[in-house]
Design a protein around this motif. Structure first.
Motif, PDB file in Angstrom:
ATOM      1  N   LEU A  64      -4.608 -38.580 -11.705  1.00  0.00           N
ATOM      2  CA  LEU A  64      -4.206 -37.181 -11.802  1.00  0.00           C
ATOM      3  C   LEU A  64      -3.573 -36.740 -10.489  1.00  0.00           C
ATOM      4  O   LEU A  64      -3.991 -37.159  -9.410  1.00  0.00           O
ATOM      5  CB  LEU A  64      -5.419 -36.296 -12.098  1.00  0.00           C
ATOM      6  CG  LEU A  64      -6.088 -36.528 -13.447  1.00  0.00           C
ATOM      7  CD1 LEU A  64      -7.302 -35.619 -13.599  1.00  0.00           C
ATOM      8  CD2 LEU A  64      -5.111 -36.307 -14.584  1.00  0.00           C
ATOM      9  N   HIS A 111      -3.177 -34.120  -7.733  1.00  0.00           N
ATOM     10  CA  HIS A 111      -3.950 -32.994  -7.204  1.00  0.00           C
ATOM     11  C   HIS A 111      -2.963 -31.960  -6.687  1.00  0.00           C
ATOM     12  O   HIS A 111      -2.246 -32.194  -5.723  1.00  0.00           O
ATOM     13  CB  HIS A 111      -4.882 -33.473  -6.094  1.00  0.00           C
ATOM     14  CG  HIS A 111      -5.935 -32.484  -5.762  1.00  0.00           C
ATOM     15  ND1 HIS A 111      -6.206 -32.112  -4.474  1.00  0.00           N
ATOM     16  CD2 HIS A 111      -6.775 -31.774  -6.535  1.00  0.00           C
ATOM     17  CE1 HIS A 111      -7.182 -31.227  -4.470  1.00  0.00           C
ATOM     18  NE2 HIS A 111      -7.541 -31.007  -5.713  1.00  0.00           N
ATOM     19  N   GLU A 152     -11.416 -27.094 -17.989  1.00  0.00           N
ATOM     20  CA  GLU A 152     -12.073 -26.732 -16.732  1.00  0.00           C
ATOM     21  C   GLU A 152     -13.494 -27.276 -16.720  1.00  0.00           C
ATOM     22  O   GLU A 152     -14.208 -27.179 -17.708  1.00  0.00           O
ATOM     23  CB  GLU A 152     -12.090 -25.213 -16.623  1.00  0.00           C
ATOM     24  CG  GLU A 152     -12.798 -24.659 -15.420  1.00  0.00           C
ATOM     25  CD  GLU A 152     -12.740 -23.139 -15.403  1.00  0.00           C
ATOM     26  OE1 GLU A 152     -13.486 -22.508 -16.167  1.00  0.00           O
ATOM     27  OE2 GLU A 152     -11.926 -22.591 -14.630  1.00  0.00           O
ATOM     28  N   ASN A 172     -13.343 -34.280 -20.214  1.00  0.00           N
ATOM     29  CA  ASN A 172     -12.268 -33.650 -19.437  1.00  0.00           C
ATOM     30  C   ASN A 172     -11.751 -34.604 -18.361  1.00  0.00           C
ATOM     31  O   ASN A 172     -10.543 -34.722 -18.145  1.00  0.00           O
ATOM     32  CB  ASN A 172     -12.756 -32.360 -18.777  1.00  0.00           C
ATOM     33  CG  ASN A 172     -12.915 -31.224 -19.746  1.00  0.00           C
ATOM     34  OD1 ASN A 172     -12.384 -31.247 -20.849  1.00  0.00           O
ATOM     35  ND2 ASN A 172     -13.662 -30.218 -19.346  1.00  0.00           N
ATOM     36  N   SER A 224      -4.164 -35.369 -19.657  1.00  0.00           N
ATOM     37  CA  SER A 224      -4.114 -34.601 -18.401  1.00  0.00           C
ATOM     38  C   SER A 224      -3.228 -35.303 -17.391  1.00  0.00           C
ATOM     39  O   SER A 224      -3.253 -36.530 -17.263  1.00  0.00           O
ATOM     40  CB  SER A 224      -5.513 -34.438 -17.813  1.00  0.00           C
ATOM     41  OG  SER A 224      -6.320 -33.649 -18.635  1.00  0.00           O
ATOM     42  N   THR A 255      -4.372 -31.753 -11.714  1.00  0.00           N
ATOM     43  CA  THR A 255      -5.696 -31.171 -11.548  1.00  0.00           C
ATOM     44  C   THR A 255      -5.756 -30.381 -10.246  1.00  0.00           C
ATOM     45  O   THR A 255      -4.920 -30.553  -9.359  1.00  0.00           O
ATOM     46  CB  THR A 255      -6.792 -32.274 -11.555  1.00  0.00           C
ATOM     47  OG1 THR A 255      -8.069 -31.653 -11.677  1.00  0.00           O
ATOM     48  CG2 THR A 255      -6.744 -33.132 -10.305  1.00  0.00           C
ATOM     49  N   GLN A 260     -13.166 -27.548 -11.363  1.00  0.00           N
ATOM     50  CA  GLN A 260     -11.998 -28.416 -11.487  1.00  0.00           C
ATOM     51  C   GLN A 260     -11.224 -27.992 -12.721  1.00  0.00           C
ATOM     52  O   GLN A 260     -11.795 -27.817 -13.799  1.00  0.00           O
ATOM     53  CB  GLN A 260     -12.389 -29.884 -11.601  1.00  0.00           C
ATOM     54  CG  GLN A 260     -11.149 -30.795 -11.627  1.00  0.00           C
ATOM     55  CD  GLN A 260     -11.482 -32.255 -11.538  1.00  0.00           C
ATOM     56  OE1 GLN A 260     -12.620 -32.678 -11.725  1.00  0.00           O
ATOM     57  NE2 GLN A 260     -10.463 -33.068 -11.265  1.00  0.00           N
ATOM     58  N   PHE A 299      -7.965 -28.919 -15.216  1.00  0.00           N
ATOM     59  CA  PHE A 299      -7.113 -30.011 -15.694  1.00  0.00           C
ATOM     60  C   PHE A 299      -6.005 -29.410 -16.538  1.00  0.00           C
ATOM     61  O   PHE A 299      -6.240 -28.502 -17.323  1.00  0.00           O
ATOM     62  CB  PHE A 299      -7.914 -30.970 -16.592  1.00  0.00           C
ATOM     63  CG  PHE A 299      -9.141 -31.536 -15.955  1.00  0.00           C
ATOM     64  CD1 PHE A 299      -9.102 -32.786 -15.355  1.00  0.00           C
ATOM     65  CD2 PHE A 299     -10.339 -30.842 -15.976  1.00  0.00           C
ATOM     66  CE1 PHE A 299     -10.253 -33.319 -14.779  1.00  0.00           C
ATOM     67  CE2 PHE A 299     -11.483 -31.369 -15.414  1.00  0.00           C
ATOM     68  CZ  PHE A 299     -11.437 -32.615 -14.802  1.00  0.00           C
TER      69      PHE A 299
END
Length: 172
Positions: free
Chosen positions: A68, A70, A116, A141, A147, A150, A166, A168
């Motif tokens: 993911l 960030h 989330e 998740n 996804s 994030t 967090q 997503f």
């Protein structure tokens, strides 16, 4: 002492005339700071954010999932929610989740699935990572193949309790 506490909410979010199911969970955050990731700065402390993202993306890699990205803006949203929970501005949980998803989509210029995770009480990124993996909804998740982006944020309140969040999102 506050022990591990999870809240799980099933949220149905619609995009492009289709419905996406977004699992919502809360994670307790830690103190604010900044760290550069994927060309963006995260508002969470460098060590905690980097440690958590490494744990998450290493886990995803072992499952054959892409890492993911960030995103700084998503990290800001996550940290703001964690701060609000730590300060008691909002109750522990997913208050305002739909608005955060709308903001996330706005920051990223679109997006579909939005989810989330939230938690409180864990003292380290490893602790919250393990707690989320132990919860089927939170784990779903974290392992959602759709996804792409994030944001991870946390805040510690005056009593020393950490709140973690967090977000997503899928960006096509």
């Amino acid at each position: 002492m506050i022990r591990l506490l999870f809240v799980f909410i099933l949220v149905i979010s619609s995009c492009d005339k289709k419905e996406d199911i977004a699992l919502v969970d809360y994670l307790e955050p830690v103190d604010s700071g900044s760290v550069g990731l994927s060309g963006n700065e995260n508002i969470a402390t460098p060590d905690f954010s980097q440690e958590y993202m490494k744990l998450l993306n290493d886990h995803r890699s072992k499952l054959g999932l892409r890492p993911l990205i960030h995103d700084r803006d998503l990290a800001q949203l996550s940290t703001e929610h964690s701060t609000d929970m730590a300060n008691g501005t909002v109750p522990f949980g997913h208050s305002g989740f739909s608005l955060r998803c709308d903001e996330a989509r706005s920051f990223l210029g679109g997006g579909n699935l939005c989810a989330e995770n939230v938690a409180m009480g864990q003292k380290t990124p490893q602790g919250v990572f393990n707690a989320w993996l132990s919860s089927s909804g939170h784990r779903a998740n974290m392992e959602q193949s759709r996804s792409t982006h994030t944001g991870f944020g946390f805040k510690q309140n005056q009593k020393g309790t950490y709140y973690w969040t967090q977000i997503f999102i899928e960006l096509k």
